[in-house]
Design an enzyme around this catalytic site. Sequence first.
Site, PDB file in Angstrom:
ATOM      1  N   SER A 128      35.796  72.058  21.272  1.00  0.00           N
ATOM      2  CA  SER A 128      36.455  71.809  22.554  1.00  0.00           C
ATOM      3  C   SER A 128      37.902  72.289  22.610  1.00  0.00           C
ATOM      4  CB  SER A 128      36.427  70.299  22.859  1.00  0.00           C
ATOM      5  OG  SER A 128      37.103  69.569  21.842  1.00  0.00           O
ATOM      6  N   SER A 141      32.302  70.267  15.752  1.00  0.00           N
ATOM      7  CA  SER A 141      33.258  69.344  16.345  1.00  0.00           C
ATOM      8  C   SER A 141      32.659  68.637  17.566  1.00  0.00           C
ATOM      9  CB  SER A 141      34.539  70.114  16.694  1.00  0.00           C
ATOM     10  OG  SER A 141      35.616  69.255  16.969  1.00  0.00           O
ATOM     11  N   PHE A 142      33.181  68.873  18.760  1.00  0.00           N
ATOM     12  CA  PHE A 142      32.630  68.278  19.972  1.00  0.00           C
ATOM     13  C   PHE A 142      31.157  68.659  20.137  1.00  0.00           C
ATOM     14  CE2 PHE A 142      31.913  68.592  24.648  1.00  0.00           C
ATOM     15  CZ  PHE A 142      32.047  67.244  24.952  1.00  0.00           C
ATOM     16  N   ASP A 184      40.467  68.862   6.662  1.00  0.00           N
ATOM     17  CA  ASP A 184      40.361  68.826   8.123  1.00  0.00           C
ATOM     18  C   ASP A 184      41.414  67.874   8.689  1.00  0.00           C
ATOM     19  OD1 ASP A 184      39.611  68.620  10.813  1.00  0.00           O
ATOM     20  OD2 ASP A 184      37.476  68.669  10.355  1.00  0.00           O
ATOM     21  N   HIS A 240      39.306  72.558   9.708  1.00  0.00           N
ATOM     22  CA  HIS A 240      38.311  72.244  10.737  1.00  0.00           C
ATOM     23  C   HIS A 240      37.364  73.412  11.002  1.00  0.00           C
ATOM     24  CE1 HIS A 240      36.844  69.571  13.813  1.00  0.00           C
ATOM     25  NE2 HIS A 240      37.094  70.410  14.792  1.00  0.00           N
TER      26      HIS A 240
END
Length: 277
Positions: free
Chosen positions: A35, A105-106, A226, A254
């Site tokens: 995101s 992630s998202f 991360d 990340h």
Amino acid sequence: MTDNPEIGKTLATCGYTTNYHDEGQGEAVLLLHGSGAGVSAWANWRGLIPGLSERYRVVAPDLVGFGYTSVADDYEFKFMDSWIDQQLAVMDGLGIEKAHIVGNSFGGAVALWMAWRAPERTGRLVLMGAGGVPIVVGPELAALWGYKPSPEAMRNAMSVMAYNQALITDELVEMRYRATMRPGAQEVFERVFPLPHQRWLDAEALPIHGLQAIENEVLLIHGREDRVVPPEASLTMHQLLKNSQLHSIGKCGHWTMVEHAVRFRQLVENFLDEASA
């Protein structure tokens, strides 16, 4: 025709048009991006699509609110329904009954919600630095979601993603900055995650009973360094998901698929190949 590799094919979904990439043949694998500002499916997955599509049908959509997927000015984002509904519509439109999902992630949170809400449509899950359990918005995530367009702000946003700062090249910063300067792009981005940010991070988290109900085989991959999503989040998910394994990568932030591209691809392929072994 366009020479912009981020623009792929288009598909009508949920009242708007989804931009997506569709490569290869075989079992379907859905790639769901994160995101960050200026993100798109191609920006996140350009290093994985060519190799993975040699074995699988790889579908990588721009999530609604991001990239080149278009939405009307009055579109209302509903957590997490907007993204679940979009992926199911993409699958329906492409004739895909069931897909493995790789979520960053998202996108990892979206994958988990899909597995809980529509288990008959989801296969194996690969989650990298994923949301899905309660965490606190730190300064790094706040910098990503609170981005205001400028080259300096984009460089700062990109710098929190990687352990290896050599990856934050002028070319990368310029590409992502230009993406945020497209007409309407920043306005849509700000509509996805308006302040206060914590409420949206809370909305990504599944209830404990939801995570415990997921039967899918899950591979959790997390960079040890991360700074966006703490590695402890994946450890918590590993403890709650019945059929999970956790792979932690040192000297990695990340961006596991960028910083350790060869290792990441091998982990994904080995894990997905087990399903047909």
